[in-house]
Scaffold this motif. Structure first.
Motif, short mmCIF file in Angstrom:
data_model
loop_
_atom_site.label_atom_id
_atom_site.label_comp_id
_atom_site.label_asym_id
_atom_site.label_seq_id
_atom_site.Cartn_x
_atom_site.Cartn_y
_atom_site.Cartn_z
N ASP A 7 0.86 -1.18 0.00
CA ASP A 7 0.00 0.00 0.00
C ASP A 7 0.90 1.23 0.00
N SER A 9 0.26 4.25 -0.11
CA SER A 9 -0.22 5.37 0.69
C SER A 9 0.23 5.28 2.15
N MET A 10 0.84 4.15 2.53
CA MET A 10 1.29 3.99 3.90
C MET A 10 2.74 4.42 4.11
N LYS A 19 2.47 2.38 8.65
CA LYS A 19 2.01 1.11 9.22
C LYS A 19 2.53 0.88 10.63
N HIS A 24 -1.88 4.18 13.57
CA HIS A 24 -2.34 3.15 12.65
C HIS A 24 -2.52 1.83 13.39
N CYS A 31 -5.65 5.32 11.87
CA CYS A 31 -5.38 6.31 10.83
C CYS A 31 -5.12 5.56 9.52
N ALA A 32 -5.52 6.14 8.42
CA ALA A 32 -5.37 5.51 7.10
C ALA A 32 -4.06 5.89 6.41
N ASN A 36 -3.67 9.60 2.78
CA ASN A 36 -5.13 9.43 2.70
C ASN A 36 -5.81 10.55 3.48
N LYS A 41 -6.59 10.92 12.25
CA LYS A 41 -5.22 11.39 12.45
C LYS A 41 -5.12 12.25 13.70
#
Length: 135
Positions: A7, A9-10, A19, A24, A31-32, A36, A41
């Protein structure tokens, strides 16, 4: 090209692996990741000047900038070195040289709980699953 299970976006613009962020790893309101939405957050992440800067420059990661590492990154780096013994600049350089897949694999090995296989947070060294504190 990233693997299908990586991913992208991590990986935060600054070089943080989202991550392994305590937020997270949290089960209540995870949190994404920095790339994202701001949902879940913590306030410092929502008001991040680094995120604003890369948006303004139309970049994804700070290492893509000719000014890297800028003073914003150097300040955050100092804090992460002192508080968490982690280097965001080293993370970024690793990704730049070897790619995000390789970085995330290395991070997975480093931050996987040996007891239960959960994720160890870089911030509090606590496992996301068994809450065991790691050294």
């Amino acid at each position: 090209m990233p693997k299908e299970d990586t991913d992208i976006s991590m990986f935060a613009p600054c070089g943080m692996n989202c991550k392994v962020c305590y937020k997270h790893c949290c089960h209540r309101k995870p949190c994404a990741g920095c790339l994202n939405s701001d949902e879940g957050k913590p306030e410092p992440c929502r008001k991040c000047k680094i995120k604003d800067c890369i948006k303004e420059k139309a970049l994804t990661y700070c290492f893509e900038c000719s000014e890297h590492p800028c003073q914003l990154i150097k300040n955050l780096e100092k804090s992460y070195n002192e508080r968490y013994q982690a280097s965001l600049i080293e993370n970024s350089c690793f990704v730049q040289k070897y790619g995000l897949d390789c970085f995330m694999e290395q991070q997975k090995e480093k931050y996987t709980c040996p007891k239960c296989g959960g994720i160890i947070s870089v911030h509090d060294r606590e496992c996301s699953e068994c809450q065991e504190k790691m050294k």
